[in-house]
Design a protein around this motif. Structure first.
Motif, PDB file in Angstrom:
ATOM      1  N   THR A   1       6.183   3.960  16.148  1.00 54.79           N
ATOM      2  CA  THR A   1       5.006   4.778  15.520  1.00 54.79           C
ATOM      3  C   THR A   1       5.956   5.791  14.283  1.00 54.79           C
ATOM      4  OG1 THR A   1       3.326   4.490  17.046  1.00 54.79           O
ATOM      5  CG2 THR A   1       3.084   6.019  15.274  1.00 54.79           C
ATOM      6  N   ASP A   2       6.655   6.584  14.928  1.00 54.94           N
ATOM      7  CA  ASP A   2       7.091   7.744  13.962  1.00 54.94           C
ATOM      8  C   ASP A   2       8.370   7.303  13.385  1.00 54.94           C
ATOM      9  OD1 ASP A   2       4.836   8.805  15.087  1.00 54.94           O
ATOM     10  OD2 ASP A   2       5.994  10.303  16.190  1.00 54.94           O
ATOM     11  N   HIS A   3       9.110   6.458  13.812  1.00 56.88           N
ATOM     12  CA  HIS A   3      10.315   6.091  13.138  1.00 56.88           C
ATOM     13  C   HIS A   3      10.806   4.559  13.167  1.00 56.88           C
ATOM     14  CE1 HIS A   3      11.316  10.636  13.773  1.00 56.88           C
ATOM     15  NE2 HIS A   3      10.755  10.266  15.101  1.00 56.88           N
ATOM     16  N   PRO A   4      10.052   4.008  12.368  1.00 58.64           N
ATOM     17  CA  PRO A   4      10.098   2.497  12.357  1.00 58.64           C
ATOM     18  C   PRO A   4      11.243   1.868  11.868  1.00 58.64           C
ATOM     19  CG  PRO A   4       8.538   3.444  10.546  1.00 58.64           C
ATOM     20  CD  PRO A   4       8.820   4.438  11.525  1.00 58.64           C
ATOM     21  N   ALA A   5      12.231   2.658  11.043  1.00 51.79           N
ATOM     22  CA  ALA A   5      13.373   2.372  10.591  1.00 51.79           C
ATOM     23  C   ALA A   5      14.403   2.185  11.756  1.00 51.79           C
ATOM     24  CB  ALA A   5      13.935   2.953   9.255  1.00 51.79           C
ATOM     25  N   ALA A   6      14.347   3.179  12.617  1.00 46.97           N
ATOM     26  CA  ALA A   6      15.185   3.482  13.693  1.00 46.97           C
ATOM     27  C   ALA A   6      15.026   2.275  14.620  1.00 46.97           C
ATOM     28  CB  ALA A   6      15.070   4.836  14.380  1.00 46.97           C
ATOM     29  N   PHE A   7      13.670   1.923  14.999  1.00 48.53           N
ATOM     30  CA  PHE A   7      13.121   1.025  15.723  1.00 48.53           C
ATOM     31  C   PHE A   7      13.701  -0.202  15.324  1.00 48.53           C
ATOM     32  CE2 PHE A   7      10.355  -2.336  16.931  1.00 48.53           C
ATOM     33  CZ  PHE A   7      10.030  -2.049  18.207  1.00 48.53           C
ATOM     34  N   LYS A   8      13.731  -0.728  14.090  1.00 49.58           N
ATOM     35  CA  LYS A   8      14.271  -2.004  13.848  1.00 49.58           C
ATOM     36  C   LYS A   8      15.619  -1.957  14.111  1.00 49.58           C
ATOM     37  CE  LYS A   8      10.407  -2.598  10.325  1.00 49.58           C
ATOM     38  NZ  LYS A   8      10.005  -2.803   8.998  1.00 49.58           N
ATOM     39  N   GLU A   9      16.417  -1.192  13.803  1.00 51.71           N
ATOM     40  CA  GLU A   9      17.705  -0.973  13.776  1.00 51.71           C
ATOM     41  C   GLU A   9      18.141  -1.343  15.432  1.00 51.71           C
ATOM     42  OE1 GLU A   9      20.798   1.493  11.759  1.00 51.71           O
ATOM     43  OE2 GLU A   9      19.188   2.561  11.707  1.00 51.71           O
ATOM     44  N   LEU A  10      17.488  -0.519  16.193  1.00 54.05           N
ATOM     45  CA  LEU A  10      17.772  -0.882  17.557  1.00 54.05           C
ATOM     46  C   LEU A  10      17.198  -2.306  18.021  1.00 54.05           C
ATOM     47  CD1 LEU A  10      16.303   2.373  19.061  1.00 54.05           C
ATOM     48  CD2 LEU A  10      18.613   1.665  19.540  1.00 54.05           C
ATOM     49  N   ALA A  11      16.221  -2.844  17.635  1.00 55.02           N
ATOM     50  CA  ALA A  11      15.711  -4.233  18.044  1.00 55.02           C
ATOM     51  C   ALA A  11      16.839  -5.199  17.364  1.00 55.02           C
ATOM     52  CB  ALA A  11      14.293  -4.224  17.294  1.00 55.02           C
ATOM     53  N   ALA A  12      17.292  -4.981  16.088  1.00 54.19           N
ATOM     54  CA  ALA A  12      18.262  -6.088  15.722  1.00 54.19           C
ATOM     55  C   ALA A  12      19.469  -5.843  16.397  1.00 54.19           C
ATOM     56  CB  ALA A  12      18.533  -5.547  13.958  1.00 54.19           C
ATOM     57  N   PHE A  13      19.949  -4.712  16.854  1.00 50.86           N
ATOM     58  CA  PHE A  13      21.167  -4.441  17.611  1.00 50.86           C
ATOM     59  C   PHE A  13      21.116  -5.002  18.755  1.00 50.86           C
ATOM     60  CE2 PHE A  13      24.312  -2.183  20.131  1.00 50.86           C
ATOM     61  CZ  PHE A  13      25.334  -2.003  19.133  1.00 50.86           C
ATOM     62  N   TYR A  14      20.018  -4.834  19.651  1.00 53.78           N
ATOM     63  CA  TYR A  14      20.051  -5.174  20.923  1.00 53.78           C
ATOM     64  C   TYR A  14      19.524  -6.713  21.348  1.00 53.78           C
ATOM     65  CZ  TYR A  14      21.932  -1.053  22.538  1.00 53.78           C
ATOM     66  OH  TYR A  14      22.828   0.135  22.767  1.00 53.78           O
ATOM     67  N   ASP A  15      18.815  -7.008  20.317  1.00 55.41           N
ATOM     68  CA  ASP A  15      18.111  -8.306  20.506  1.00 55.41           C
ATOM     69  C   ASP A  15      17.904  -9.200  19.129  1.00 55.41           C
ATOM     70  OD1 ASP A  15      16.966 -10.523  21.679  1.00 55.41           O
ATOM     71  OD2 ASP A  15      14.953  -9.618  21.581  1.00 55.41           O
ATOM     72  N   PRO A  16      19.296  -9.411  18.479  1.00 56.68           N
ATOM     73  CA  PRO A  16      19.115 -10.109  16.993  1.00 56.68           C
ATOM     74  C   PRO A  16      18.390 -11.414  16.945  1.00 56.68           C
ATOM     75  CG  PRO A  16      21.326 -10.179  17.971  1.00 56.68           C
ATOM     76  CD  PRO A  16      20.387  -9.360  18.844  1.00 56.68           C
ATOM     77  N   THR A  17      18.295 -12.230  18.152  1.00 54.11           N
ATOM     78  CA  THR A  17      17.806 -13.430  18.210  1.00 54.11           C
ATOM     79  C   THR A  17      16.400 -13.399  18.803  1.00 54.11           C
ATOM     80  OG1 THR A  17      18.439 -14.199  20.285  1.00 54.11           O
ATOM     81  CG2 THR A  17      19.868 -14.702  18.608  1.00 54.11           C
ATOM     82  N   GLY A  18      15.773 -12.398  18.973  1.00 51.43           N
ATOM     83  CA  GLY A  18      14.525 -12.383  19.798  1.00 51.43           C
ATOM     84  C   GLY A  18      14.260 -12.906  21.047  1.00 51.43           C
ATOM     85  N   LYS A  19      15.453 -12.895  21.851  1.00 51.81           N
ATOM     86  CA  LYS A  19      15.457 -13.630  23.167  1.00 51.81           C
ATOM     87  C   LYS A  19      14.736 -12.912  24.088  1.00 51.81           C
ATOM     88  CE  LYS A  19      19.042 -14.620  26.508  1.00 51.81           C
ATOM     89  NZ  LYS A  19      20.346 -14.627  26.921  1.00 51.81           N
ATOM     90  N   TYR A  20      14.829 -11.600  23.888  1.00 53.96           N
ATOM     91  CA  TYR A  20      14.099 -10.881  25.043  1.00 53.96           C
ATOM     92  C   TYR A  20      12.510 -10.446  24.648  1.00 53.96           C
ATOM     93  CZ  TYR A  20      18.797 -10.724  26.716  1.00 53.96           C
ATOM     94  OH  TYR A  20      19.992 -10.956  27.177  1.00 53.96           O
ATOM     95  N   GLN A  21      11.882 -10.784  23.537  1.00 52.64           N
ATOM     96  CA  GLN A  21      10.585 -10.017  23.298  1.00 52.64           C
ATOM     97  C   GLN A  21       9.607 -10.534  24.054  1.00 52.64           C
ATOM     98  OE1 GLN A  21       9.585 -11.568  19.093  1.00 52.64           O
ATOM     99  NE2 GLN A  21      10.460  -9.798  18.143  1.00 52.64           N
TER     100      GLN A  21
END
Length: 116
Positions: free
Chosen positions: A88-108
């Protein structure tokens, strides 16, 4: 959803059966934007890590693979709080973390279950 990992990570550390970090001060983190962003940078190798946060960071791959199996209910709740705050408060940081740890979306999907 990948960030759930980060959130669980904040709430996790060591342990055989369960992670041991029940005394984590969630209020200190969610009420301090500088701190939450600093931890986010640590998790994606773009900033320094405190020893406590590094221990959590080291567990991220295991947490993702096991769907937070060693997390206590309290740790999962802390993860949910952190996840929602960051998203909610830091969407850019959230997206970076998601891209770093789950680039393929395997764990969603697995972490949708954990968050609900």
């Amino acid at each position: 959803m990948k960030l759930v990992l980060l959130l669980c990570l904040f709430a996790l550390a060591y342990g055989q059966d369960k992670y041991d970090l029940e005394d984590f001060n969630i209020e200190e983190v969610i009420n301090n934007d500088r701190l939450i962003l600093s931890y986010s940078k640590c998790f994606i190798n773009k900033g320094p890590c405190t020893p406590e946060i590094k221990r959590i960071k080291d567990k991220i791959p295991e947490i993702l693979e096991t769907h937070c199996a060693k997390c206590t209910d309290k740790q999962k709740e802390i993860g949910k709080i952190l996840f929602n705050k960051l998203k909610t408060d830091h969407p850019a940081a959230f997206k970076e973390l998601a891209a770093f740890y789950d680039p393929t979306g395997k764990y969603q999907e697995s972490f949708k279950d954990i968050l609900n």
